[in-house]
Design a protein around this motif. Structure first.
Motif, short mmCIF file in Angstrom:
data_model
loop_
_atom_site.label_atom_id
_atom_site.label_comp_id
_atom_site.label_asym_id
_atom_site.label_seq_id
_atom_site.Cartn_x
_atom_site.Cartn_y
_atom_site.Cartn_z
N UNK B 149 1.03 -1.49 0.12
CA UNK B 149 0.58 0.38 0.05
C UNK B 149 0.85 1.14 -0.19
N UNK B 151 4.11 1.65 -1.15
CA UNK B 151 3.83 1.80 -3.02
C UNK B 151 3.03 2.51 -3.90
N UNK B 152 1.62 2.04 -3.59
CA UNK B 152 0.86 2.90 -3.87
C UNK B 152 0.89 4.38 -4.13
N UNK B 154 2.85 5.96 -2.72
CA UNK B 154 4.09 6.69 -3.43
C UNK B 154 3.34 7.23 -4.57
N UNK B 155 3.07 6.51 -5.67
CA UNK B 155 2.89 7.09 -6.79
C UNK B 155 1.71 7.92 -6.43
N UNK B 156 1.07 7.97 -5.64
CA UNK B 156 -0.70 9.01 -5.93
C UNK B 156 0.12 10.06 -5.67
N UNK B 158 2.73 11.09 -5.81
CA UNK B 158 4.68 11.34 -6.50
C UNK B 158 4.05 12.59 -7.16
N UNK B 161 1.99 12.82 -9.85
CA UNK B 161 1.03 11.71 -9.34
C UNK B 161 -0.14 12.05 -9.36
#
Lengths: 276, 359
Positions: B149, B151-152, B154-156, B158, B161
């Motif tokens: 989660x 990791x997800x 981190x992208x959201x 970014x 992002x």
């Protein structure tokens, strides 16, 4: 009319929160199939354009992913089996059998449950180091089998079943272990399933223990490998499709289990609450 | 649940009288045999380690050799006094981590409790179809891996992002979430023109306590910390929602109907009928929240490693870093025992406060 508006409002709230809770997963799935440039340029889009599976190839080629999966499977299977077996044995003894020291053992179980896991990082490392099993499979697996909450759940369960059937079996001359194995355990199926699910989910997702118990990359489980992949030590720039894809693969086993055994997950969550 | 517990209070030995004498011996032996493996594991991997760490927290062991052979220098309570009374980096880092965690607790606990209660109330509406699906959707994040989660998220969050893309739709230029160490309170004070971020008022910046200036103490959570707060509220609300739901299903329908006939509106009904019923669960949720928020670790490890500018450092992560990255196991252990005490004291205080009110 009033009822209609409130029903509409109810659905609106449900759908809104449904999106809030599920959209991140949709984004994750979509982005795993995007190219790096596409993921960065269209972070909101649920349609990969172009559709690209190369990040999954790279997960298997350029990382230790297969190894992490293997270790995770090994840890999860052994920890789950160990917890279910030992917790139900101990829970049954604490609920039903009379032996000197029972009160003391149960008090210990309660005390252990009150210890916050996060203060055990250094203590666990010390004992693994002292026993000479730091950075080994034994160190990775054995401490995770110790599970006070599971013992507590099983004790609660056994106390909730009427003892008549076992009594009958005993009167027929069956020994304690025979009675336990062929009469008690079959009756305990729902509790055992709940415990299995809690143990599976807990050990598959376990992260902090792997940080203090091992350091060799050959012993990394999936969460540990994933964490090091993104937090830099194995990092290779911002390869979001690759990282999201790896995280996605790590999520799938628990997700599948969740869909099949949802009500046991719910029961587990509420059982866990009673320990508070 | 309550049904189970009530039945559980029935002790088997009271129910069926039987000839004890003959089975006593084998039963006692079987009892010990049954609990032995679990008891040994708990003693070996929880109780013994805690005692060992208590000893190590009184030494300056650096990870070489064994800390129990007398080779590790005994330093008494030095590791503890370094955290509280000696002016230095150790104290500054420790109180920075305490400050960060305090702001984290103050935001996460109320937010996740209120969100969980709202979700439970909506998902409990008998008239709505598809409740089960939504219930599962709200709960799903709770069962997934904290690392995956993170990791997800981190992208959201970014720079390019999802969250910044959504903000962009409204014409807002989102911050660089993970590298922004500015505190929320600072930003608000600066925004209304009370202070200038680049030149904080000397009265606050030049004085302080425990190695941090008053200006640092009042910073609020940093922008980077807010991403972790969002993530944790999002993942844990589902679990607490289930607890509220279980309690809501125990609210007697007759009582609700009676209040309807009395002409109570929705809010009155909630205040007078539902909320009193939920009180025990509410206390439970608050206590569990308070205990778990002081233990935040996984998300910090994956998302920020204590950065930027130490604003996501928490006592748990600091203890890990001090021991396993700086090889100062004594100080690391001392920090974890202080954290242990914080959790124990807060739980005790909360229980005491709530008992007063209930009585």
């Amino acid at each position: 009319m009033r009822r209609l508006t409130s029903t509409f409002l109810g659905y609106a709230i449900l759908v809104f929160f449904g999106l809030v809770f599920l959209y991140p997963f949709f984004i994750q799935i979509a982005s795993a199939f995007k190219t790096q440039a596409d993921a960065a340029a269209h972070p909101l889009s649920l349609v990969p354009h172009p559709f690209d599976t190369s990040s999954f190839l790279r997960i298997f080629d350029s990382t230790d992913f297969p190894r992490w999966v293997g270790n995770s499977v090994l840890v999860t299977v052994l920890v789950t089996a160990g917890r279910v077996f030992f917790d139900s044995l101990a829970g049954y003894a604490l609920a039903r059998l009379r032996f000197p020291g029972r009160g003391g053992v149960f008090a210990t179980v309660l005390a252990v449950m009150a210890v916050p896991g996060v203060v055990l990082f250094i203590p666990k490392f010390l004992v693994l180091n002292q026993l000479g099993i730091y950075d080994s499979y034994a160190g990775l697996i054995l401490p995770l089998i110790a599970d006070a909450a599971g013992i507590f759940i099983m004790k609660q369960f056994f106390e909730s079943v009427p003892p008549d059937v076992e009594e009958a079996a005993r009167v027929d001359g069956a020994g304690v272990f025979r009675t336990y194995w062929s009469v008690v355990l079959p009756m305990a199926r729902p509790a055992l399933i709940t415990l299995t699910i809690l143990a599976f989910q807990g050990s598959w997702n376990e992260f902090p223990h792997t940080v203090v118990a091992v350091q060799s990359p050959e012993l990394f489980t999936l969460p540990r490998g994933l964490a090091d992949l993104v937090s830099g030590s194995l990092g290779k720039g911002t390869q979001y499709p690759l990282k999201l894809g790896a995280a996605l693969l790590a999520t799938i086993p628990v997700a599948v289990l969740f869909v099949i055994f949802q009500r046991y997950f719910v029961r587990g969550a509420n059982e866990g609450a009673t320990k508070g | 649940m309550t049904l189970l517990r009530e039945r559980g209070t029935r002790r088997p030995d009271v129910v069926v009288p039987r000839g004890r004498g003959s089975i006593r011996g084998p039963e006692a032996r079987a009892g010990w045999l049954f609990v032995a493996p679990a008891a040994v594991l708990l003693a070996l991997f929880v109780l013994l380690p805690v005692l060992m760490a208590l000893w190590v927290s009184l030494t300056s062991w650096n990870g070489q050799g064994s800390p129990f052979t007398g080779r590790a220098p005994f330093v008494g309570v030095d590791n503890y006094t370094k955290l509280f009374t000696e002016d230095g980096l150790a104290r500054q880092d420790f109180f920075t981590s305490v400050r960060n965690n305090l702001y984290y607790v103050v935001l996460v606990v109320p937010l996740q409790t209120v969100l969980a209660l709202c979700l439970a109330l909506v998902a409990n509406q008998r008239l709505l179809k598809g409740r089960t699906f939504f219930r599962a959707a709200f709960y799903f994040p709770s069962v997934t891996s904290s690392v995956a989660i993170s990791v997800v998220f981190l992208f959201l969050f970014a720079n390019s992002g999802t969250v910044n893309a959504i903000l962009g739709l409204f014409g807002i230029d989102g911050p660089l979430w993970f590298s922004d160490s500015r505190g929320l309170v600072h930003l608000v004070l600066d925004g209304v023109g009370l202070v200038n971020l680049d030149a904080p008022p000397a009265a606050l910046a030049d004085h302080g306590v425990f190695g941090l200036s008053w200006w640092d103490w009042i910073s609020g959570p940093s922008v980077a910390m807010c991403t972790i707060i969002t993530l944790v509220v999002w993942t844990t609300s589902g679990t607490f929602m289930l607890m509220f739901l279980a309690a809501l299903q125990d609210v007697p329908v007759a009582l609700e109907e009676a209040s309807l006939i009395d002409g109570a509106n929705r809010w009155q009904r909630f205040r007078a009928v539902t909320l009193p019923h939920l009180r025990p669960v509410l206390f439970l949720v608050l206590t569990l929240g308070l205990i778990s928020t002081w233990q935040v670790f996984d998300q910090i490890y994956v998302m920020s490693q204590g950065d930027p500018a130490k604003t996501t450092l928490t006592p748990a992560y600091l203890s890990y870093r001090t021991a396993f990255r700086s090889f100062d196991y004594g100080s690391g252990a001392a920090i974890s025992f202080v954290l242990f005490s914080i959790i124990v004291v807060l739980t005790a205080v909360q229980r005491w406060l709530l008992r007063e009110r209930r009585g």
